[in-house]
Design a protein around this motif. Structure first.
Motif, PDB file in Angstrom:
ATOM      1  N   VAL A  80      -9.243  -3.479  -0.261  1.00  0.00           N
ATOM      2  CA  VAL A  80      -8.750  -3.746   1.082  1.00  0.00           C
ATOM      3  C   VAL A  80      -7.634  -2.762   1.401  1.00  0.00           C
ATOM      4  N   ARG A  81      -7.647  -2.240   2.630  1.00  0.00           N
ATOM      5  CA  ARG A  81      -6.624  -1.312   3.093  1.00  0.00           C
ATOM      6  C   ARG A  81      -6.121  -1.750   4.456  1.00  0.00           C
ATOM      7  N   VAL A  82      -4.862  -1.485   4.730  1.00  0.00           N
ATOM      8  CA  VAL A  82      -4.302  -1.714   6.047  1.00  0.00           C
ATOM      9  C   VAL A  82      -4.321  -0.374   6.772  1.00  0.00           C
ATOM     10  N   GLU A  83      -4.861  -0.367   7.987  1.00  0.00           N
ATOM     11  CA  GLU A  83      -4.962   0.859   8.764  1.00  0.00           C
ATOM     12  C   GLU A  83      -4.610   0.583  10.215  1.00  0.00           C
ATOM     13  N   VAL A  84      -4.255   1.624  10.936  1.00  0.00           N
ATOM     14  CA  VAL A  84      -4.000   1.508  12.369  1.00  0.00           C
ATOM     15  C   VAL A  84      -5.293   1.872  13.075  1.00  0.00           C
ATOM     16  N   ARG A  85      -5.857   0.889  13.780  1.00  0.00           N
ATOM     17  CA  ARG A  85      -7.133   1.089  14.474  1.00  0.00           C
ATOM     18  C   ARG A  85      -7.053   0.564  15.895  1.00  0.00           C
ATOM     19  N   SER A  86      -7.821   1.181  16.765  1.00  0.00           N
ATOM     20  CA  SER A  86      -7.921   0.681  18.132  1.00  0.00           C
ATOM     21  C   SER A  86      -8.805  -0.565  18.131  1.00  0.00           C
ATOM     22  N   GLN A 135       0.832  -1.202   0.000  1.00  0.00           N
ATOM     23  CA  GLN A 135       0.000   0.000   0.000  1.00  0.00           C
ATOM     24  C   GLN A 135       0.869   1.256   0.000  1.00  0.00           C
ATOM     25  N   TRP A 136       1.926   1.259   0.795  1.00  0.00           N
ATOM     26  CA  TRP A 136       2.844   2.390   0.841  1.00  0.00           C
ATOM     27  C   TRP A 136       3.524   2.560  -0.516  1.00  0.00           C
ATOM     28  N   GLY A 137       3.996   1.454  -1.103  1.00  0.00           N
ATOM     29  CA  GLY A 137       4.638   1.512  -2.419  1.00  0.00           C
ATOM     30  C   GLY A 137       3.686   2.007  -3.493  1.00  0.00           C
ATOM     31  N   ASP A 138       2.433   1.546  -3.441  1.00  0.00           N
ATOM     32  CA  ASP A 138       1.425   2.007  -4.403  1.00  0.00           C
ATOM     33  C   ASP A 138       1.252   3.518  -4.328  1.00  0.00           C
ATOM     34  N   LYS A 139       1.247   4.050  -3.108  1.00  0.00           N
ATOM     35  CA  LYS A 139       1.006   5.482  -2.915  1.00  0.00           C
ATOM     36  C   LYS A 139       2.222   6.337  -3.271  1.00  0.00           C
ATOM     37  N   TYR A 140       3.404   5.918  -2.836  1.00  0.00           N
ATOM     38  CA  TYR A 140       4.572   6.794  -2.948  1.00  0.00           C
ATOM     39  C   TYR A 140       5.553   6.440  -4.062  1.00  0.00           C
ATOM     40  N   LEU A 141       5.489   5.246  -4.606  1.00  0.00           N
ATOM     41  CA  LEU A 141       6.478   4.849  -5.602  1.00  0.00           C
ATOM     42  C   LEU A 141       5.897   4.695  -7.006  1.00  0.00           C
ATOM     43  N   HIS A 142       4.611   4.931  -7.139  1.00  0.00           N
ATOM     44  CA  HIS A 142       3.962   4.836  -8.448  1.00  0.00           C
ATOM     45  C   HIS A 142       3.266   6.143  -8.820  1.00  0.00           C
ATOM     46  N   GLY A 143       3.819   7.240  -8.357  1.00  0.00           N
ATOM     47  CA  GLY A 143       3.315   8.551  -8.743  1.00  0.00           C
ATOM     48  C   GLY A 143       1.878   8.819  -8.316  1.00  0.00           C
TER      49      GLY A 143
END
Length: 157
Positions: free
Chosen positions: A127-133, A102-110
């Motif tokens: 599907v997304r990975v998120e930080v949740r309580s 997900q990080w690579g998709d956002k920051y390494l693919h423009g």
């Protein structure tokens, strides 16, 4: 923020210990392929683009670490070989690998997304990975509290 930085030593860091297991590019890409359904040695080597020697070393390390289990199979007229099947421990790394994707998709693919999309098979929703309580609230970095696990500290003393 870590409340009391002097009460914690990096030698006990779970991130560092996890990186000792999966900290190579080839290990992460082998895991990626396993999540996509790859189980056979030759397929791991060719799909990851590594030599058989590197594939052998990484699969051995990941198996010894408990992320894969070797399962024998035999094709008619051929010798018995082994498939590499993810264990629960290996499957539990999926969120970490998806977070890297997900990080690579956002920051390494423009900002256009990556070459693959991950979706819920039942609903088709992305599907997304998120930080949740535990209650489901999304928690931003500035609202995270990191503290020493007192029960673990007592075990070490």
């Amino acid at each position: 923020m870590l409340e009391d930085r002097d009460a914690w030593r990096a030698t006990h860091c779970s991130i560092g210990r996890a990186m000792e297991v999966v900290g190579t590019r080839s290990a992460m890409l082998i895991l990626r392929e396993a999540y996509y359904g790859t189980t056979r040695f030759d397929d791991f080597a060719s799909r990851v683009g590594i030599t058989e020697a590197v594939a052998s070393a990484r699969l051995k390390e990941l198996t010894e670490a408990g992320l894969f289990e070797r399962v024998p199979y035999k094709e008619p007229g051929k010798r018995t070989r082994h498939e590499y099947v993810l264990t629960e421990k290996g499957r539990d790394l999926l969120p970490a690998v998806l977070a890297l994707m997900q990080w690579g998709d956002k920051y390494l693919h423009g900002g256009k997304g990556g070459p693959l999309e991950v979706a819920d098979d039942a609903t088709g929703e992305r599907v997304r990975v998120e930080v949740r309580s535990e209650s489901g609230r999304e928690v931003p970095l500035g609202e995270l509290r990191v503290s020493v696990n007192e029960s673990r500290r007592r075990l070490r003393e």
